[in-house]
Design a protein around this motif. Structure first.
Motif, PDB file in Angstrom:
ATOM      1  N   ASP A  68       0.812  -1.222   0.000  1.00 12.75           N
ATOM      2  CA  ASP A  68       0.000   0.000   0.000  1.00 12.75           C
ATOM      3  C   ASP A  68       0.838   1.261   0.000  1.00 12.75           C
ATOM      4  OD1 ASP A  68      -2.055  -1.740   0.072  1.00 12.75           O
ATOM      5  OD2 ASP A  68      -2.847  -1.173   2.036  1.00 12.75           O
ATOM      6  N   SER A  69       2.041   1.207   0.569  1.00 12.26           N
ATOM      7  CA  SER A  69       2.875   2.407   0.664  1.00 12.26           C
ATOM      8  C   SER A  69       3.313   2.926  -0.700  1.00 12.26           C
ATOM      9  CB  SER A  69       4.106   2.115   1.527  1.00 12.26           C
ATOM     10  OG  SER A  69       4.848   1.035   0.988  1.00 12.26           O
ATOM     11  N   TYR A  70       3.216   2.102  -1.750  1.00  9.39           N
ATOM     12  CA  TYR A  70       3.641   2.516  -3.083  1.00  9.39           C
ATOM     13  C   TYR A  70       2.479   3.012  -3.948  1.00  9.39           C
ATOM     14  CZ  TYR A  70       8.040   0.135  -2.016  1.00  9.39           C
ATOM     15  OH  TYR A  70       9.222  -0.250  -1.440  1.00  9.39           O
ATOM     16  N   HIS A  71       1.258   2.881  -3.476  1.00  8.83           N
ATOM     17  CA  HIS A  71       0.114   3.202  -4.318  1.00  8.83           C
ATOM     18  C   HIS A  71       0.121   4.660  -4.764  1.00  8.83           C
ATOM     19  CE1 HIS A  71      -2.585  -0.455  -3.100  1.00  8.83           C
ATOM     20  NE2 HIS A  71      -1.365  -0.797  -3.484  1.00  8.83           N
ATOM     21  N   LYS A  72       0.333   5.595  -3.831  1.00  9.78           N
ATOM     22  CA  LYS A  72       0.298   7.011  -4.178  1.00  9.78           C
ATOM     23  C   LYS A  72       1.402   7.365  -5.167  1.00  9.78           C
ATOM     24  CE  LYS A  72      -1.844   8.679   0.093  1.00  9.78           C
ATOM     25  NZ  LYS A  72      -1.709   9.598   1.265  1.00  9.78           N
ATOM     26  N   ARG A  73       2.573   6.767  -4.985  1.00 10.70           N
ATOM     27  CA  ARG A  73       3.679   7.049  -5.901  1.00 10.70           C
ATOM     28  C   ARG A  73       3.345   6.565  -7.308  1.00 10.70           C
ATOM     29  NH1 ARG A  73       9.352   4.403  -4.470  1.00 10.70           N
ATOM     30  NH2 ARG A  73       8.880   5.515  -2.527  1.00 10.70           N
TER      31      ARG A  73
ATOM     32  N   ILE B 189       0.264   6.045  -8.591  1.00  9.87           N
ATOM     33  CA  ILE B 189      -0.865   6.792  -9.145  1.00  9.87           C
ATOM     34  C   ILE B 189      -0.428   8.178  -9.604  1.00  9.87           C
ATOM     35  CG2 ILE B 189      -3.106   7.809  -8.578  1.00  9.87           C
ATOM     36  CD1 ILE B 189      -3.561   5.428  -6.694  1.00  9.87           C
TER      37      ILE B 189
ATOM     38  N   VAL C 119       0.419  12.490  -8.977  1.00  6.73           N
ATOM     39  CA  VAL C 119      -0.382  13.656  -8.589  1.00  6.73           C
ATOM     40  C   VAL C 119      -1.597  13.750  -9.507  1.00  6.73           C
ATOM     41  CG1 VAL C 119      -0.386  16.160  -8.303  1.00  6.73           C
ATOM     42  CG2 VAL C 119       1.679  14.837  -7.772  1.00  6.73           C
TER      43      VAL C 119
ATOM     44  N   GLY D  56      -3.480  11.498 -10.345  1.00  4.02           N
ATOM     45  CA  GLY D  56      -3.621  10.307 -11.185  1.00  4.02           C
ATOM     46  C   GLY D  56      -2.925  10.404 -12.524  1.00  4.02           C
TER      47      GLY D  56
ATOM     48  N   ASN E 222      -7.320  -0.197  -1.342  1.00  3.49           N
ATOM     49  CA  ASN E 222      -6.565   0.013  -0.110  1.00  3.49           C
ATOM     50  C   ASN E 222      -7.073  -0.909   0.985  1.00  3.49           C
ATOM     51  OD1 ASN E 222      -8.983   1.174   0.803  1.00  3.49           O
ATOM     52  ND2 ASN E 222      -8.338   3.210   0.106  1.00  3.49           N
TER      53      ASN E 222
END
Length: 925
Positions: free
Chosen positions: A573-578, A580, A582, A584, A602
């Protein structure tokens, strides 16, 4: 449908039976149809025709040379007669099955308005896979024998009853199972099999209706002794091979495992818990039951999770009680503790139940072909799936679980499997009249048409009121329609073809969206109609309808290319934002580049918010979907996403290690040590369930950490290897010397981590033997050959002629010197004088002692040729890795960094290159 908490179960348990004795279980009586006294009133042409096939596949019988023991059932049913051609359909069991079906046909002919026939067909190889709407191709399952059955009756209800009768009388699922048996548990000291073991195996065979063989050790395992990847004790392990129907084999396998525990001195006790609670008690991935086994040092044997789904029971045999659980342990206290923990856990679990509808035909196909997948789904989610009996005609399944999220996952997974089965119909618009000069088939010819298309495709086919109905896997239905189109009369008549496809509701946007103009384009280009109906909570149907088969075939292919192909995998989960990005932006770029839809879930969506997810049970949290025609891009999307994940989290691999199952219980008891290893090397180990009786242990972790973790894990596995030498007074004197203890025993223990013990000599046997045992751990198995060489070289130096009677390690085939060593021996290295052991006779291969004599180094050894060949084997084994049992990694045996290189082989290892160079110079001259 809403969830409902399971009502308190009042389960009236029968009195606990004595071990190996159960309440009598009888085959459920099939629904009977009132017979008529004569055949005169039977209609000549029944109104409904139905054809299906029973596809059976089972392992071939063992070789007669490998059989040590066989039960009466095994010899009668599963062995070819002496000199007969080993064809599967010629096995007595298969022939008996065909006769049973033929006898049932005779019974049916005595019924009112009913007929039946049996045809044994040749297995058909599956054609090239046709692209489907799934991430993998479905084809006809491999089978060794196909029995085609045609039945006819006055209406559909009578047809269903007749079909049920065949499915109840036939063992529709045949399988085999194998259990390893230690050599010393089967044989007495005099080398004869133990009578109590043979009697119990015979009892198991008669009690369960299975054929049981005891076979010699596998040659591949016997030749791998000394390999650090293989347990040396496997060279002597016998194999118990069990043949029979699915439920009988599972019953017999459990009985055999329990009997082995009994021979090992363990206590056996049964307990009873409602079968629908077993999966919930075990937990996801059997996590709970592994903890119970670890805490109590016991083994828990659960019954098969689908009792009585197959009504077939061998004559005179018993079924296992569906609620009975066996527990084995070293003492009664441990068993009582395990039983108490199981009962406490069953009372603490709050079960939820949900029912859902599913076509009864698809339920039957799942029972026949995909039951193992349902079992894996249950184990993964910790749920229980109650399936109706085969051929019962019921269209409802019940799913029970401790959490609603896991129930939903289970149902959706089952619906995905159900979507791989199609329904089709072929309507003939006219009666059976000549069409275009082609006469209509007679009733007998229609019967043959149905049998042919069913046996060649594996689908169920029926004919009634001028239309055909077809059901089966996607491949089978397409193949069946293709075969039906090859019938001239059917192809030339006016007809309409319809194919019904079931899809999950989450795929609606791909095929039923308002902006999706591809469906309209498909209908216009192929002249078909595509209808959407049957929307329910989990799925909906697509009907592809056309006036000609060719149009429907083209339209179906185009529709399947538009259906979604999916792939799912796990990303922390820690890599999801990276990934996706800014707003998306990054993931949108990837989706447009490959035309693939990507969705991240998530912890809150997975229902695990605030919970610690087990490393082994992490679910896939990235889902990629694209039309089937674009399925090749799924792997590219996954690769690009994983590039943004750090190597420590991305390069997670799984590897299997063979560890004898009898050591699993001991290793589970050392959980604290394993936990330290897992924490140190960021890896995890998963032991197979007790019922599987498998030696394969799965290791999962970062690729570069796996070797270190495996070495530490194998350091917990004790092994031993014994050799037997011909006894002599000289040998007895040498092994008692202090010099022997200093130069051999202590050196072997210090440098190779192998403990050697000289047993008492066997002087009463015709051949006097001296047994020597080597004890070590698996990670030090690579030094076993060097240890034997150290012993034999010492004996040779002391003038003792030691001949190995048993326990010699097989020399693995070399990939470099094996081929041209004979050229050396036949040309240059041929000795003029004969040696005492025939080492230097023409045609013999080169050994290291021959090389030394040619070079004139004055070190010609008097050691026999077979001993020198084992010394040479140590050279060929030089690239095998071994560890010292500590954190430091030492070199392989024979290398400069290993302990064994400082032993007997050290003096020769450093000069091998120059020796071979001198040999080549001599050969050139």
């Amino acid at each position: 449908m809403m969830y409902a908490a399971a009502p308190p179960t009042i389960h009236a348990l029968p009195p606990k039976p004595v071990f190996d004795h159960f309440p009598n279980q009888h085959t459920p009586s099939p629904v009977s149809i009132s017979p008529r006294p004569t055949l005169d009133a039977i209609p000549a042409i029944p109104g409904c025709h139905y054809s299906f096939c029973i596809q059976l596949s089972v392992a071939p019988p063992p070789r007669r040379d490998d059989i040590i023991y066989q039960s009466a059932n095994a010899e009668r049913d599963w062995m070819h007669p002496e000199g007969a051609t080993p064809i599967p359909r010629k096995l007595p069991f298969y022939q008996h099955l065909v006769r049973e079906c033929q006898d049932l046909c005779k019974e049916i002919r005595d019924m009112a308005g009913c007929q039946a026939s049996v045809t044994v067909a040749e297995p058909q190889g599956s054609a090239e896979p046709i692209p489907t709407n799934h991430s993998f191709e479905t084809q006809r399952p491999k089978s060794d024998i196909v029995i085609g059955i045609w039945i006819a009756g006055t209406d559909q209800q009578s047809i269903a009853k007749l079909r049920s009768m065949f499915l109840h009388r036939c063992p529709v699922q045949l399988t085999t199972a194998s259990v390893d048996l230690e050599h010393d548990l089967f044989y007495q000291a005099d080398g004869l099999p133990r009578e109590d073991v043979l009697d119990h195996l015979t009892h198991i065979s008669n009690f369960t209706g299975t054929g049981i063989f005891v076979l010699k050790p596998e040659e591949s395992k016997a030749s791998a002794a000394g390999d650090p990847e293989v347990d040396a004790s496997q060279a002597k392990r016998l194999r118990i091979k069990i043949y029979g129907d699915y439920e009988s084999v599972e019953h017999a396998k459990t009985r055999a495992l329990i009997f082995i525990d009994d021979l090992l001195g363990n206590v056996v006790a049964p307990t009873y818990i409602e079968v629908s609670m077993h999966s919930l008690i075990c937990g996801r991935g059997r996590k709970n039951i592994k903890q119970i086994e670890s805490a109590t040092r016991t083994a828990v044997y659960f019954p098969p999770p689908f009792p009585r789904v197959y009504a077939y029971v061998p004559r005179g045999c018993q079924r296992r009680h569906p609620d009975e659980i066996f527990i084995t342990g070293a003492c009664r206290e441990n068993i009582s503790k395990a039983e108490q923990m199981l009962n406490t856990l069953s009372l603490q679990v709050h079960a939820f139940v949900k029912q859902t509808a599913l076509s009864f035909r698809k339920i039957d196909f799942i029972l026949l072909e995909r039951l193992d997948e349902i079992r894996k789904i249950m184990e993964t989610n910790g749920t229980y799936v109650a399936l109706p009996a085969l051929g019962s005609g019921q269209s409802c399944i019940r799913v029970q679980g401790a959490e609603t999220l896991h129930i939903e996952r289970t149902i959706r997974a089952i619906m995905t499997i159900a979507g791989q089965y199609y329904d089709a119909s072929w309507w003939m618009m006219s009666d059976l009249t000549p069409v275009g000069g082609i006469r209509a088939p007679t009733p007998l010819e229609f019967q043959q048409i149905l049998v042919d298309i069913s046996t060649k495709s594996g689908a169920d086919a029926s004919f009634s009121k001028n239309f055909f109905e077809i059901a089966g896997s996607d491949w089978a239905v397409r193949r069946c329609l293709e075969l039906l189109n090859e019938v001239d009369y059917v192809r030339c008549s006016n007809h309409q073809v319809r194919v019904k496809i079931e899809l999950a509701n989450e795929h609606k946007e791909f095929v039923a969206g308002k902006k999706n103009g591809k469906i309209n384009k498909i209908m216009a280009s192929s002249n078909i109609h595509i209808l959407f109906d049957g929307f329910s909570e989990y799925n909906f149907y697509i009907d592809v309808v056309g006036q000609r088969y060719d149009s429907v075939k083209l339209g179906l292919e185009l529709v399947e290319q538009e259906l979604p192909a999916a792939m799912s995998f796990h990303v922390p989960d820690s890599y999801h934002k990276r990934i996706i990005g800014v707003g998306g932006q990054h993931i949108q770029t990837i989706m447009k580049k490959y035309s693939v839809f990507v969705k991240f879930s998530n912890a809150m969506e997975r229902g695990t918010a605030g919970k610690v997810e087990n490393e082994d049970l992490k679910v896939d949290n990235v889902i990629c979907r694209t039309p089937a025609r674009n399925a090749a891009n799924l792997e590219l999307v996954k690769a690009e996403i994983m590039e943004m994940v750090q190597q420590v989290d991305a390069d997670i691999v799984s590897e299997s290690v063979e560890i004898p199952r009898l050591f699993h219980r001991t290793m589970i008891g050392q959980r604290s040590v394993i936990d330290e290893l897992e924490k140190k090397w960021s890896c995890s180990v998963s032991f197979p369930s007790t019922e599987l009786a498998s030696d394969s242990v799965t290791i999962k972790g970062p690729e570069w950490q796996i070797p270190h973790f495996k070495e530490g894990l194998l350091a917990l596995v004790p092994e031993s290897h014994e050799i037997r030498l011909i006894w002599s007074p000289e040998l007895a004197e040498v092994v008692k010397e202090e010099r022997f203890n200093k130069d051999v025993v202590e050196v072997m223990k210090e440098r190779m981590c192998i403990t050697m013990k000289v047993e008492e000599a066997w002087l009463d046997s015709p051949i006097k033997e001296q047994k020597i045992t080597f004890s070590y751990t698996r990670n030090d198995a690579g030094g076993l050959q060097d240890a034997i060489d150290l012993l034999m070289n010492h004996l040779t130096k002391r003038g003792v002629h030691a001949e190995v009677l048993q326990g010699r390690l097989s020399r693995p085939k070399s990939d470099s010197f094996e081929d041209f060593a004979p050229y050396f021996s036949s040309a240059v290295l041929q000795s003029s004088g004969g040696s005492q052991d025939g080492l230097n006779r023409p045609g013999s291969r080169l050994s290291l002692s021959d090389a030394n004599s040619v070079l004139g180094d004055g070190k010609l050894s008097s050691e026999p040729g077979r001993i020198m060949s084992e010394t040479e084997a140590a050279f060929y084994n030089g690239d095998r890795r071994r560890g010292s049992g500590q954190d430091s990694v030492t070199g392989p045996p024979g290398s400069a960094g290993s302990g064994s290189s400082r032993g007997s082989f050290h003096s020769r290892a450093g000069s091998l290159d120059s020796d071979w160079e001198r040999i080549s110079q001599i050969s050139k001259s």
